[in-house]
Design a protein around this motif. Structure first.
Motif: not given
Length: 235
Positions: A39-43, A52-55, A200-202
């Motif tokens: 889970a990506r933590l939204q703060y 890094n949306p594709s990571a 980790w990205e594309d």
């Protein structure tokens, strides 16, 4: 190949703590088993928590392809006050700028980590002063320390004898893996001046980074996830 197969077998046999562990704020019929997911933590605070949306999707695909973990391949997103926080054994926090936790959020993160959750902080450049300040709200009595090169996080699946790999260059500083330990368990891993998420990205997202670094970043990410879900205390 044989060595990695043996390591993967050990990983699978080590999943008992995860299967029996509940971090739900409730108990009994309200408790939920943790999901094999990230889970990506939204703060709050203005930093780009969504960087890094594709990571994460790429890392999850690598975990699913290279280990026996039946991980979900879609990225989840949660806030610290979200009831779904307790569903996820691995939180990922990244960004370039400010981070701000309320007092209640800091208490919630402390509880999550104390109950066996794992937080990976990835400095995307410019995060350091802000995350150090906010983590002091979470653990006022603890400091980030260098994670020893002998720690399992550097060898649980893939070997990193020199520690955290350097993925993306910003200002010539060496990559450093910091941690916060709760007892003997590494509860927070902070990848500083490495930019694992970029790796980790594309492939091709960062044209100056060779493909070999993408592979190193994925391997380190697999180690982090594997350690996180196999080091949990049994319920």
């Amino acid at each position: 190949m044989i060595r990695r197969t043996l390591k993967t077998l050990i990983v699978v046999l080590s999943l008992a703590p995860l299967a029996g562990w509940m971090v739900a704020s409730g108990s009994g019929e309200n408790a939920r088993a943790p999901r094999l997911a990230i889970a990506r933590l939204q703060y709050d605070g203005g930093g780009d928590w969504y960087a890094n949306p594709s990571a994460i999707p790429n890392l999850l695909k690598a975990i699913r392809a290279r280990t026996s973990f039946p991980v979900e391949t879609a990225e989840a997103r949660v806030t610290l006050m979200d009831d779904r926080l307790w569903d996820y054994p691995f939180l990922h926090l990244t960004g370039h700028g400010n981070v701000a936790f309320t007092d209640n959020e800091a208490l919630r993160l402390r509880e999550y980590l104390s109950r066996g959750g794992f937080l990976h902080i990835d400095d995307n450049y410019g995060l350091d002063e802000h995350i150090r300040r906010e983590m002091k709200k979470v653990f006022a009595d603890r400091e980030f320390v260098d994670v020893p090169l002998t720690h399992p996080v550097y060898r649980v699946v893939y070997d990193f004898p020199n520690g955290l790999p350097k993925i993306h260059e910003h200002d010539g500083k060496p990559a450093r893996g910091f941690g916060i330990f709760l007892g003997n368990r590494l509860a927070v891993y902070y990848s500083y001046s490495s930019d694992l998420g970029n790796g980790w990205e594309d492939v091709g997202t960062y044209t100056t980074d060779p493909t070999a670094l993408h592979e190193q970043a994925l391997k380190m990410g697999i180690n982090l996830f594997t350690y996180a879900v196999t080091s949990r205390p049994a319920s």
